[in-house]
Write a protein that holds these residues in place. Structure first.
Motif, PDB file in Angstrom:
ATOM      1  N   ARG A  77       0.731  -1.072   0.039  1.00 20.29           N
ATOM      2  CA  ARG A  77      -0.067   0.050   0.075  1.00 20.29           C
ATOM      3  C   ARG A  77       0.750   1.367  -0.034  1.00 20.29           C
ATOM      4  NH1 ARG A  77      -3.956  -1.257   4.049  1.00 20.29           N
ATOM      5  NH2 ARG A  77      -3.376   0.751   4.953  1.00 20.29           N
ATOM      6  N   ILE A  78       1.826   1.134   0.781  1.00 13.37           N
ATOM      7  CA  ILE A  78       2.764   2.380   0.769  1.00 13.37           C
ATOM      8  C   ILE A  78       3.624   2.804  -0.679  1.00 13.37           C
ATOM      9  CG2 ILE A  78       4.890   3.383   1.997  1.00 13.37           C
ATOM     10  CD1 ILE A  78       3.883   1.957   4.533  1.00 13.37           C
ATOM     11  N   LEU A  79       3.956   1.588  -1.180  1.00 14.24           N
ATOM     12  CA  LEU A  79       4.735   1.726  -2.402  1.00 14.24           C
ATOM     13  C   LEU A  79       3.716   2.172  -3.324  1.00 14.24           C
ATOM     14  CD1 LEU A  79       7.503   0.831  -2.166  1.00 14.24           C
ATOM     15  CD2 LEU A  79       7.010  -1.454  -2.990  1.00 14.24           C
ATOM     16  N   ASP A  80       2.648   1.622  -3.529  1.00 14.19           N
ATOM     17  CA  ASP A  80       1.362   2.117  -4.370  1.00 14.19           C
ATOM     18  C   ASP A  80       1.213   3.679  -4.251  1.00 14.19           C
ATOM     19  OD1 ASP A  80       1.738  -0.376  -5.366  1.00 14.19           O
ATOM     20  OD2 ASP A  80      -0.508  -0.798  -4.418  1.00 14.19           O
ATOM     21  N   ALA A  81       1.166   4.110  -3.072  1.00  9.78           N
ATOM     22  CA  ALA A  81       0.805   5.378  -2.486  1.00  9.78           C
ATOM     23  C   ALA A  81       1.907   6.367  -3.069  1.00  9.78           C
ATOM     24  CB  ALA A  81       0.528   5.689  -1.090  1.00  9.78           C
ATOM     25  N   ALA A  82       3.267   5.645  -2.980  1.00 16.59           N
ATOM     26  CA  ALA A  82       4.406   6.652  -3.135  1.00 16.59           C
ATOM     27  C   ALA A  82       4.490   6.626  -4.611  1.00 16.59           C
ATOM     28  CB  ALA A  82       5.596   5.789  -2.618  1.00 16.59           C
ATOM     29  N   THR A  83       4.342   5.552  -5.528  1.00 17.37           N
ATOM     30  CA  THR A  83       4.393   5.647  -6.829  1.00 17.37           C
ATOM     31  C   THR A  83       3.616   6.860  -7.360  1.00 17.37           C
ATOM     32  OG1 THR A  83       4.399   3.163  -6.817  1.00 17.37           O
ATOM     33  CG2 THR A  83       3.977   4.234  -8.826  1.00 17.37           C
TER      34      THR A  83
END
Lengths: 197, 197, 197, 197
Positions: B11-17
């Motif tokens: 989730r964090i990785l997607d949000a960061a993207t």
DNA sequence: GATGAATGAGTCTTCATTCAT
DNA sequence: GATGAATGAAGACTCATTCAT
């Protein structure tokens, strides 16, 4: 000796090129540019509205010169192959002669920041147009097989761009100019250019 | 439902993207990523050492998947032309399917910042190697004319990269996948691949 | 009126003394110091590397003045008893005249933090040396009975230090200077100083 | 084995002593204490209201034991000199036997933070009272010359405190207990105690 | 025009404390 | 009772920009 307005503008632009290349646009402090240019921090703001404008003007001015240089080289070319060679050759020697500029152009200008991108797109579009003109002309005089011009330009620019980035990031001291002819051969074949007689 | 550690990491990785794509790495606040991921600011730091590591891991993970996808597609290919088509096709559909990721990959990762570049270069090198393997194999089975492999890879990757950037920055909704075949034709000709029978 | 660099440095140091005394070093925000000094937060960092350096310089400067004051007072003393009295008197009046400084010196400087302690130990050592010189001299001219000099110094400094802390923490408004003579008597007896004639 | 409530309370207190001594109160994280105590972070809060209370209880408990030990030692003393020696001896051996505790007591407890100071002052006051009782008693049985009791206590405690701090901060491995007798001599003389027969 | 000291808004990161399990 | 993942408030510090000289 008093530096004229024009000279000081150039000094700041050169300093910025070096500074951006070294640290990247966001990481580089305005005070570093000032130091490299030998002026006070505040002086920068007599010549540029803000930090962003330095990057934009830098790109405009340098890209303008670059395109002028290619255009002038193209004048004496008789075939599309020669024109393509001139583009490759000038593109690469430009980068080799000013590595700092190369870093800024290759790496630093790919910013997601929309306002920066917009500013950069103008001069770059001029370069694209120039490449596309050469292809268009080649098709018209039947030196180039009929193809999608934009796609061909993407291939040409993309290949030069990637070769430059590769060279920039390589730790070893490769000579970028050695790649002029191999790349010319590949691209010429893709465009169906007649063999060099 | 409890989000497992793995899910929250994603989730964090997607949000960061998404966040990096929107504002750019340096302009994007960690708190924005947290908000998009639906976690508290501090939670980010339970999963990543710092902001930089988010970008690095993001690239590692996504690039890993991307390469896996291409490799798996290559398995069913019988000719170099088919392999090249698979690369182009997968490269473009990857970008089309995740525009945010595309922005980050195309634009944001070209940073002058040496520590960021170093982190990025690893996974990218894997992709380069994959392309070079396909060319090498093509030469060995005489489907590709003998050429400088690195230069050929620069052309292939450079063309795809530039086409993607062009598409990204275009305001109109072009279909990147329409370019698969035109580009395949150009590249195939450059490599002297036999015509599609 | 323009505050010279030196004046502003002093203003910040004075503000820090007050702020540290009020909240303690760790609890005190840099912005509070800035407010008390009448400067912007960022200005602090034009004069000091970081928060820690403020505490260190504060101690160095004030302790330096303090020692100068004692040394100058000692010049006109003829006996060890007079010298001891000068030390006690100057120590106490220093604290009474600047209660904020006293708080910082007595309480705040006793930090376990090794880097802080190291920085503080220098100037304090100078004060210890000064006390030890007075004892040494007293022994040499046979006004003081032969004793372990370091232990004697510990007693003298420890007594003054404890009396000051006691006074600081006392809620009632005691007069610290009233203790000069009682303490002098005790210490003089411990050192076997000849009675005041 | 199940640790009883009491045992776990002690474990946390011991861990805190060590942790505070190592990093200082403000620099030390609660999670470090938890780790040293072998419990979860949250468990700390089942035993203590907050971080501050750990320090306070730590001091209360240890100081209580310390005073008990002195009181018990004093029972077998017949003269003021013997009582004074017991105080010095117990004070020093307490510090030597638990260096971590010594660091906390000597350095960390001198905080400007008013709420901490208030909490600390209670148990310390008990110790002061004990010393003052010994002096008072000495005066009553005419072993000690009539003096200001509070000043005398300041001298005694201050001397012990300073000697301990000196020892703590000394890099060399000095033996603090070697100072018991020299200090006893100085203090005894200050109090006019009769010579040791 | 040139200076550079001063500004203060802005952000990453830490960590005491909580609470669902 | 015990856990430890999650929280989010707080603060030191940076740096683009201004403006008095």
């Amino acid at each position: 000796m008093i530096a004229s307005r024009e000279e000081k503008f150039q000094r700041i632009l050169d300093a910025a090129t070096e500074a951006f290349a070294e640290s990247g646009y966001y990481q580089c402090q305005v005070s570093k540019i000032a130091r490299l240019a030998g002026v006070a921090d505040g002086t920068i703001y007599l010549y540029f509205k803000n930090k962003e404008e330095i990057l934009i003007r830098l790109f405009e001015v340098r890209m303008g010169h670059f395109i002028d240089r290619i255009r002038s080289g193209l004048e004496s070319c008789e075939t599309t192959r020669m024109r393509l060679r001139t583009i490759i050759q000038t593109h690469f020697s430009n980068m080799v002669n000013d590595r700092s500029l190369a870093v800024v152009t290759q790496l630093e200008l790919r910013q997601s920041d929309p306002s920066l991108r917009a500013a950069i797109s103008g001069p770059l579009r001029d370069y694209f147009r120039l490449i596309e003109e050469v292809i268009q002309e080649g098709i018209e005089c039947q030196e180039v097989t009929p193809i999608n011009i934009k796609v061909a330009r993407q291939m040409i620019f993309g290949t030069l761009d990637e070769a430059t980035t590769d060279w920039l990031l390589a730790r070893t001291e490769r000579n970028l100019l050695d790649e002029v002819d191999p790349i010319l051969e590949l691209l010429a074949r893709a465009l169906c250019l007649p063999e060099k007689e």
